[in-house]
Design an enzyme around this catalytic site. Structure first.
Site, short mmCIF file in Angstrom:
data_model
loop_
_atom_site.label_atom_id
_atom_site.label_comp_id
_atom_site.label_asym_id
_atom_site.label_seq_id
_atom_site.Cartn_x
_atom_site.Cartn_y
_atom_site.Cartn_z
CE LYS A 98 7.11 -3.39 -6.56
NZ LYS A 98 6.39 -2.69 -7.66
CD GLU B 70 -1.30 -3.28 -7.40
OE1 GLU B 70 -1.99 -2.37 -6.91
OE2 GLU B 70 -0.08 -3.16 -7.62
CG ASP C 52 6.11 3.55 -7.40
OD1 ASP C 52 5.24 2.84 -6.87
OD2 ASP C 52 6.27 3.63 -8.64
CB SER C 53 2.36 3.30 -3.07
OG SER C 53 3.08 2.44 -2.20
#
Length: 272
Positions: free
Chosen positions: A112, A179, A43-44
């Site tokens: 995800k 992350e 979604d970045s």
């Protein structure tokens, strides 16, 4: 195309897994040609290719649109597509409907979803046949609360991350993205899980790595995180665009080399 069982086998054999975040047909085509193991449609894309200020504005329709394009560009690569903010956490029925829509309409290999709170969702999605990749540590959809900073940096936070990782695996996650957490913590989590652990800003102790296509190739990005290595420089394309502009204005382009040679106006004029 890799399967979940093959990715697990790579982990067991200590063969590192490569993953790249890509958002469209041409980038996905390049990633597949390079032999990368997995593609994440993150979604970045909201900030990277749509110009949004954050991932908050990204919709399910956006993810489906880009997920389809990536699948067409990389038909033989394991593709994971992000559930955007708001797609999980409303009600279980609605969450599963969103997941099924995303999974079916993109023809992805997995979806995800972010956060430790989604273990019930992972269980239900897995039960109806939707593979889920979990995402812990820095979760971009929560940066408004957490901020862009190292996660798991205290004893309590590290212990919680270890517990959360075990919980998402137990719930049925087929892989885990970690992350922006300390290297030794990521390595410890990777050792204790049987599913592949893919790191981004989590050091080399994970089972694999993921970077964003645009970041690693310096393609239209202004700011890169500490953990991003630049492997090529696509920004030189600006020089080509400048040269094009100059040649159009000077009349140098198009030259005869780039012009069709057939002449038609004599025939047109002879008919007058």
């Amino acid at each position: 195309m890799k399967t979940v069982s093959q990715l697990i086998d790579m982990k067991q054999k200590e063969t590192k897994i490569s993953m790249v975040t890509a958002y469209d047909f041409p980038s996905a085509k390049q990633v597949e040609a390079a032999g990368i193991d997995m593609i994440l449609v993150g979604d970045s894309l909201g900030m990277t290719v749509l110009g949004y200020e954050s991932t908050v504005q990204v919709t399910l329709a956006d993810m489906i649109h880009h997920g389809r394009a990536v699948r067409r560009g990389a038909p033989n690569t394991f593709v994971v597509v992000d559930m955007p903010i708001g797609a999980v956490g409303i009600s279980m029925t609605q969450d599963l409907n969103h997941a099924l829509k995303l999974y079916q309409e993109t023809n992805a290999n997995a979806i995800k979803a972010e956060g430790a709170h989604i273990t019930p969702f992972i269980e239900k999605a897995t039960a109806i046949g939707i593979p889920v990749v979990a995402h812990l540590g820095l979760t971009p959809q929560s940066v408004g609360v957490m901020g862009y900073k190292l996660q798991g940096a205290t004893k309590e936070a590290a212990e919680q991350l270890i517990l959360d990782a075990k919980n998402v695996e137990q719930a049925g996650a087929v892989a885990l993205v970690l992350e922006a957490i300390p290297n030794d913590l990521a390595e410890e989590i990777s050792k204790h899980l049987t599913i592949p652990v893919i790191g981004i800003g989590a050091g080399k102790g994970t089972d694999g790595q993921v970077l964003v296509y645009h970041d690693m190739l310096n393609y239209g990005v202004e700011h890169k995180a500490k953990f991003v290595k630049q492997f090529a420089d696509f920004s030189v394309g600006v020089d080509g665009l400048k040269q094009y502009d100059q040649e159009v204005k000077s009349g140098a382009f198009p030259s005869e080399e780039y012009t069709y040679k057939k002449k038609i106006m004599n025939e047109v004029n002879n008919n007058d």
